[in-house]
Structures are given as structure tokens and as C-alpha cells.
Design an enzyme around this catalytic site. Sequence first.
Site, PDB file in Angstrom:
ATOM      1  N   ASP A 194       0.805  -1.227   0.000  1.00 51.16           N
ATOM      2  CA  ASP A 194       0.000   0.000   0.000  1.00 51.16           C
ATOM      3  C   ASP A 194       0.837   1.277   0.000  1.00 51.16           C
ATOM      4  O   ASP A 194       2.056   1.236   0.199  1.00 51.16           O
ATOM      5  CB  ASP A 194      -0.964  -0.011   1.203  1.00 51.16           C
ATOM      6  CG  ASP A 194      -0.320  -0.511   2.484  1.00 51.16           C
ATOM      7  OD1 ASP A 194       0.919  -0.542   2.553  1.00 51.16           O
ATOM      8  OD2 ASP A 194      -1.052  -0.871   3.421  1.00 51.16           O
TER       9      ASP A 194
ATOM     10  N   ASN B 257      -7.984  -2.173  13.878  1.00 48.91           N
ATOM     11  CA  ASN B 257      -9.349  -2.530  13.460  1.00 48.91           C
ATOM     12  C   ASN B 257      -9.397  -3.806  12.615  1.00 48.91           C
ATOM     13  O   ASN B 257     -10.413  -4.107  12.011  1.00 48.91           O
ATOM     14  CB  ASN B 257     -10.006  -1.370  12.704  1.00 48.91           C
ATOM     15  CG  ASN B 257      -9.273  -1.014  11.409  1.00 48.91           C
ATOM     16  OD1 ASN B 257      -8.428  -1.769  10.945  1.00 48.91           O
ATOM     17  ND2 ASN B 257      -9.596   0.134  10.827  1.00 48.91           N
TER      18      ASN B 257
ATOM     19  N   GLU C  40      -9.677  -1.661   4.959  1.00 50.44           N
ATOM     20  CA  GLU C  40     -10.383  -1.215   6.157  1.00 50.44           C
ATOM     21  C   GLU C  40     -11.698  -1.983   6.322  1.00 50.44           C
ATOM     22  O   GLU C  40     -12.214  -2.569   5.356  1.00 50.44           O
ATOM     23  CB  GLU C  40     -10.686   0.286   6.023  1.00 50.44           C
ATOM     24  CG  GLU C  40      -9.434   1.172   6.003  1.00 50.44           C
ATOM     25  CD  GLU C  40      -8.838   1.405   7.386  1.00 50.44           C
ATOM     26  OE1 GLU C  40      -8.527   0.425   8.084  1.00 50.44           O
ATOM     27  OE2 GLU C  40      -8.665   2.581   7.759  1.00 50.44           O
TER      28      GLU C  40
ATOM     29  N   HIS D 295      -7.497  -4.450   9.938  1.00 43.75           N
ATOM     30  CA  HIS D 295      -7.149  -4.313   8.516  1.00 43.75           C
ATOM     31  C   HIS D 295      -5.847  -5.040   8.191  1.00 43.75           C
ATOM     32  O   HIS D 295      -4.960  -5.149   9.036  1.00 43.75           O
ATOM     33  CB  HIS D 295      -7.119  -2.845   8.054  1.00 43.75           C
ATOM     34  CG  HIS D 295      -5.970  -2.016   8.534  1.00 43.75           C
ATOM     35  ND1 HIS D 295      -6.070  -0.657   8.778  1.00 43.75           N
ATOM     36  CD2 HIS D 295      -4.661  -2.317   8.787  1.00 43.75           C
ATOM     37  CE1 HIS D 295      -4.905  -0.177   9.153  1.00 43.75           C
ATOM     38  NE2 HIS D 295      -4.033  -1.151   9.163  1.00 43.75           N
TER      39      HIS D 295
END
Length: 251
Positions: free
Chosen positions: A67, A134, A141, A136
Site C-alpha cells: 500500500d 481494526n 479497512e 485491517h
Amino acid sequence: MKLVITKNYAQSAKLCSEMIMDVVREKRDSLLGLATGSTPIQVYDYMVKAVKEGNVDFSGISTINLDEYIGLSNSNHNSYFYFMKKFFFDKCGIKQGKVMIPNGTADVNMELERMNNYANSHQIDVQLLSVGVNGHIGFNEPSDRFYDQYHIVNLTEQTRKSNSRLFTSIEEVPRSAITMGVGGIMRAKKIAFLATGEEKLNAMKAILEKGDVTPEKQGTILKFHPDCTVFLDYAVAEKITPADYVEIHRV
Ligand code: F6R
């Protein structure tokens, strides 16, 4: 899924780096899938040390990163390109022509096409991975779907807040990123997954304990990967009750 329970993060990082280097020792032209963030830094440190000591040869490898933030140029200290150069590429002499990372300031559609063309025609031999608070993986996400390809994602406030520790203020943290989809991650032959810290406990519970595979916690899809090894230190692992199908190794 294998779970290696280690004494501490340093041991996790060392074993994780050894797994990646073993892949390269076996196949010198391996394609490595790489990750950024605080967690993998010691993995890169161990690999750099191994290169200097002549214990591994990275001259044949190619790499692809998960990413990049949209809007940060390669020379921005918070870009993942900069991170990779600083912690790995420059120290191991890995040439830019062997490296695929989304360019955060290029035309987004062209960049998606460039990354997807490469990802769809090359299989990753081993993917280094960590997880966000979270759940990810990459910057996938929480969502109502799993993405297959590189795509644009809006970063959640939680992720922006968590990553703001590396920026001067939260306003500076980009609101969107390009990320490999979980489909791309799942096509890697092997996954070397490293996590540490109490703040990752809930994400790791979702991945390792019995429970649904859900796009609300994208990392849960790793339950379906045929060759995924998780390196987790005892301090976190002792608070988790892994599902029966998780093969546990204590070191
Ligand atoms: C970065 C990436 C992210 C990070 C995750 C954890 O390339 O893929 O999924 O691995 O946000 O980041 P740290 O290690 O900084 O907690």
C-alpha cells in the site's frame, strides 16, 4: 494456520525474517510481498544484518508492496516508498527497477492499472503482513465486502489517528490510500504474519479464535489461507484461545 508463540517481539521478528529468508535461499528470484508500519521494522533489521553477514543474497529478488498513501510523494518521509528505501532497499542494494510500490502522487487510475497488471501476472512467494487495530490487512479497512484487486480506500478515523503518531498532526495524515485487495494477499504462496502489542489483541482474537470470516475485520480471511504462519509473543497470545484448527508451536 500456524501460530508460533514466542517469548517476545524481538524473537517473533527474527523468526519471521528467517521464514522470509528461507524462501529466498530456496528460490533466489523470489517475489517478496512487503509491508510497512512499526511492526515489521525489526524484520527488515534482521534481514539487513543477514545480508551484511553474507547469510542471504537478495540480489535476485523482486518486491511488491501492499500500500501507499495517496498524496504523499516518494520523497515524503511518511510515504511508504521512503520507509522501504530507508529500512530495506538502500541497505540491501535493491534496485528501483525490481520494486513495485504504488506511487501516491501519480494518476490514480493509471497507478491501479500498473499495480494490478503486475500483481495479476506474478505470484508472491512470501507475503510479510501485519494487522491494524481494526483488523485491517494492507489498508483493507472494515467494509461490507472483500476487494480482490488494488483499489482506493478511504482511511477510517481510527487508522488515521493510530498512524498520526508518525506525523506532526492528524490533519497531515492522508485520508485515502491505494492498497492491494485481500484477493491479492490471499494469492501469495506463503504468508509470514507478525503482530505485537495489547492494542492488536482484538484483531488477533478475530483472526485466531473460532468465529466468522467477515469483511468487518478483513484479517479474518487469513483463516482460509493454506500456508499462513502467525508470529505472536506470549504477552498477547496468552489472552487468546485459538480455534482447534490452529496449529500451535511454542518456542
Ligand atoms: C502497512 C500495512 C498495514 C500495517 C498495519 C499495522 O503496509 O499493510 O496493514 O501493517 O496498519 O501497522 P503498525 O505495524 O504500524 O501497527
